[in-house]
Motif scaffolding. Structure first.
Motif, short mmCIF file in Angstrom:
data_model
loop_
_atom_site.label_atom_id
_atom_site.label_comp_id
_atom_site.label_asym_id
_atom_site.label_seq_id
_atom_site.Cartn_x
_atom_site.Cartn_y
_atom_site.Cartn_z
N ASN A 261 11.76 -5.94 -3.03
CA ASN A 261 11.10 -6.97 -2.22
C ASN A 261 10.50 -8.03 -3.15
N GLU B 221 2.61 -1.84 6.43
CA GLU B 221 2.83 -0.65 7.26
C GLU B 221 1.53 -0.37 8.01
N GLY C 219 10.57 -1.70 -2.36
CA GLY C 219 11.92 -2.08 -2.00
C GLY C 219 12.19 -1.76 -0.54
N MET D 142 0.85 -1.20 0.00
CA MET D 142 0.00 0.00 0.00
C MET D 142 0.87 1.24 0.00
C1 LIG Z 1 13.26 8.85 1.68
C2 LIG Z 1 12.88 8.67 0.24
C3 LIG Z 1 12.89 9.77 -0.62
C4 LIG Z 1 12.54 9.60 -1.96
N1 LIG Z 1 12.57 10.70 -2.79
C5 LIG Z 1 12.21 10.57 -4.09
C6 LIG Z 1 12.20 11.69 -4.96
O1 LIG Z 1 12.53 12.81 -4.57
N2 LIG Z 1 11.81 11.52 -6.25
C7 LIG Z 1 11.43 10.28 -6.73
O2 LIG Z 1 11.09 10.16 -7.92
N3 LIG Z 1 11.43 9.19 -5.92
C8 LIG Z 1 11.79 9.31 -4.62
N4 LIG Z 1 11.81 8.21 -3.79
C9 LIG Z 1 11.44 6.90 -4.36
C10 LIG Z 1 9.94 6.68 -4.32
O3 LIG Z 1 9.44 6.95 -3.04
C11 LIG Z 1 9.67 5.24 -4.71
O4 LIG Z 1 10.02 5.10 -6.08
C12 LIG Z 1 8.21 4.85 -4.52
O5 LIG Z 1 7.87 4.89 -3.15
C13 LIG Z 1 7.97 3.45 -5.06
O6 LIG Z 1 6.66 3.08 -4.76
P1 LIG Z 1 6.26 1.54 -4.65
O7 LIG Z 1 4.80 1.54 -4.34
O8 LIG Z 1 6.72 0.81 -5.87
O9 LIG Z 1 7.11 0.93 -3.46
P2 LIG Z 1 7.23 1.32 -1.92
O10 LIG Z 1 7.00 2.78 -1.75
O11 LIG Z 1 8.52 0.74 -1.46
O12 LIG Z 1 6.03 0.55 -1.21
C14 LIG Z 1 5.93 -0.83 -1.11
C15 LIG Z 1 5.01 -1.15 0.04
O13 LIG Z 1 4.74 -2.55 0.08
C16 LIG Z 1 4.86 -3.02 1.42
N5 LIG Z 1 5.11 -4.48 1.36
C17 LIG Z 1 6.21 -5.10 0.87
N6 LIG Z 1 6.08 -6.43 0.94
C18 LIG Z 1 4.88 -6.67 1.50
C19 LIG Z 1 4.17 -7.87 1.84
N7 LIG Z 1 4.68 -9.08 1.62
N8 LIG Z 1 2.95 -7.75 2.43
C20 LIG Z 1 2.40 -6.52 2.65
N9 LIG Z 1 3.03 -5.37 2.34
C21 LIG Z 1 4.24 -5.43 1.76
C22 LIG Z 1 6.01 -2.17 1.94
O14 LIG Z 1 6.08 -2.17 3.34
C23 LIG Z 1 5.62 -0.81 1.38
O15 LIG Z 1 4.66 -0.18 2.20
C24 LIG Z 1 12.16 8.33 -2.45
C25 LIG Z 1 12.16 7.22 -1.58
C26 LIG Z 1 12.52 7.39 -0.25
C27 LIG Z 1 12.52 6.19 0.67
#
Ligand SMILES: Cc1cc2nc3c(=O)[nH]c(=O)nc-3n(C[C@H](O)[C@H](O)[C@H](O)COP(=O)(O)OP(=O)(O)OC[C@H]3O[C@@H](n4cnc5c(N)ncnc54)[C@H](O)[C@@H]3O)c2cc1C
Length: 404
Positions: free
Chosen positions: A241, A36, A108, A10
């Motif tokens: 992940n 989370e 990740g 999420m």
């Molecule tokens: C501090 C920080 C600053 C950033 N700044 C920038 C920026 O300035 N510009 C930019 O373009 N990008 C930035 N990023 C990157 C951007 O936030 C990520 O690319 C984005 O969050 C990716 O989204 P996602 O949904 O793919 O993964 P994530 O945001 O990693 O979310 C994945 C979610 O899945 C959950 N999860 C994993 N496995 C399971 C499971 N088995 N069961 C249940 N839940 C699970 C995790 O806990 C997490 O909540 C930043 C990242 C961080 C950490």
């Protein structure tokens, strides 16, 4: 009969997948499961504004939107197994839930540094809101911080901390900073920017150990140098992940392998965001990206696929970073370029570096020049030939297009 889609994860990819599913007309149940304890929130501010102020983080959507889009959700719940033979998932509680379609948006996690002292109190990583709250609380009491890793997250944190009067040293194992995303000229630019603000950056140095009794006291480097520290922040990259995908024996490389429609090697399972390894039509090879725009765009592709509208993922990747009063915006990714043209003299120290193959723009790195960034995004997608003779002087980049 109405179908059920379960979305694991999420965050940015998960929530955009869920809302896009409704926009594409998905009539069935949507269940989001995240480990989370908070609704999807904006992750990028965690290394920027969030560390500066005492406010809470901002949710991507208010809770009322879940009702509006009829999205059910479970927080603080981990999905541990996928059984593809009977299309079900198993939660950490042991509960088993069936799906018709499954979306993996597992993102990740911070890469850990496994050296002596890395588990001492005062050693931080920054990936989620709880990490950020813990770090922000600790920062109230520190005077000296060592940041291990000079990637975007490490350098954004360095900028925030030094402006709060904290002494910051950044230690980087590579020969230059930000080397994964930017060229040498931009590495030098950011080195100088941080030096001007008083951040000490050491490159080409590995870490031998983090020292202290219970709490961190100093960082000892491979070359024998030692830096005192009340806190150590480790920012050495992100690991996708993929463990859950492995339980379904999905194809994995540097992430969950998906095609241009965000489909995994199992026809009923899609994946989107930081966890995927996908074919980039801009690079003509598969990549894994860690940027918000890609997570959102790929989530929309995955939603289209699940609802029977095949729209290939071809959006131009872009990302941004904020350090001091500089907003960096990067459009496109390239392996090779033939020529760089620099456009300067914008307000507030702004400039753009434009990377060309022939007279076609392939990538733009813009600092405090949002207008160029927006124009460049369009020109890169259109693959338009530009008149390179006027690129430096024409105030509107879009007016550099060669007339046919
Ligand atoms: C501090 C920080 C600053 C950033 N700044 C920038 C920026 O300035 N510009 C930019 O373009 N990008 C930035 N990023 C990157 C951007 O936030 C990520 O690319 C984005 O969050 C990716 O989204 P996602 O949904 O793919 O993964 P994530 O945001 O990693 O979310 C994945 C979610 O899945 C959950 N999860 C994993 N496995 C399971 C499971 N088995 N069961 C249940 N839940 C699970 C995790 O806990 C997490 O909540 C930043 C990242 C961080 C950490």
């Amino acid at each position: 009969m109405s179908q059920k889609c379960i979305i694991v994860g999420m965050s940015h990819a998960g929530i955009h997948l869920a809302t896009s599913l409704r926009q594409y007309g998905w009539q069935g149940e949507i269940l989001m499961i995240g480990n989370e304890d908070i609704l999807p929130y904006h992750r990028p501010p965690l290394s920027k504004t969030f560390l500066k102020k005492q406010s809470d983080t901002t949710l991507i959507y208010p809770e009322s939107n879940f009702e509006k889009y009829q999205i059910q959700f479970r927080l603080s719940t981990s999905v541990d197994f996928i059984q593809i033979h009977n299309k079900s998932i198993e939660l950490d509680s042991g509960e088993v839930i069936n799906y018709d379609k499954l979306a993996l948006c597992t993102g990740g996690r911070a890469r850990k540094l496994n050296i002596r002292g890395s588990k001492l109190e005062g050693v931080h990583y920054l990936r989620d809101i709880r990490d950020a709250q813990k770090l922000r609380e600790h920062l109230k009491y520190v005077k000296k911080v060592v940041i291990i890793g000079a990637g975007f997250i490490g350098l954004e944190i360095a900028a925030v901390l030094v402006e709060q009067g904290i002494e910051v040293t950044v230690v980087e194992a590579n020969s230059r900073i930000l080397s994964r995303n930017l060229d040498e000229a931009m590495s030098n630019y950011f080195m100088q920017l941080h030096a001007e603000h008083g951040v000490e950056i050491k490159t080409n140095i590995g870490i031998r150990e983090i020292q202290g009794q219970h709490h961190v006291e100093s960082v000892l480097c491979d070359d024998g140098s030692k830096f005192d520290a009340d806190a150590v922040i480790i920012g050495i990259g992100v690991i996708p992940n993929v463990e859950l995908a492995l339980t379904a024996e999905l194809e994995i490389e540097n992430g969950i392998v998906v095609d241009k429609f965000a489909c995994t090697s199992n026809i009923d399972i899609v994946a989107a965001g930081d966890c995927t390894f996908f074919p980039s039509n801009h690079l003509q090879r598969s990549v894994r990206l860690e940027c918000l725009a890609n997570a959102v765009d790929q989530a929309k592709t995955a939603a289209a696929t699940l609802s029977g509208n095949s729209i290939p993922h071809s959006a131009l990747p872009w990302f941004w970073s904020e350090q001091y009063d500089k907003r960096l915006q990067v459009a496109g990714v390239i392996d090779h370029y033939e020529q760089v043209i620099i456009r300067q003299s914008f307000a507030n120290g702004g400039f753009s570096r434009l990377y060309f193959q022939g007279n076609v723009l392939k990538m733009a790195v813009c600092v405090n020049s949002a207008k160029d960034f927006i124009a460049a995004k369009q020109l890169i997608v259109q693959k338009t030939a530009l008149d390179l003779n006027v690129v430096q002087t024409q105030s509107d980049l879009k007016k550099c297009v060669l007339k046919k």
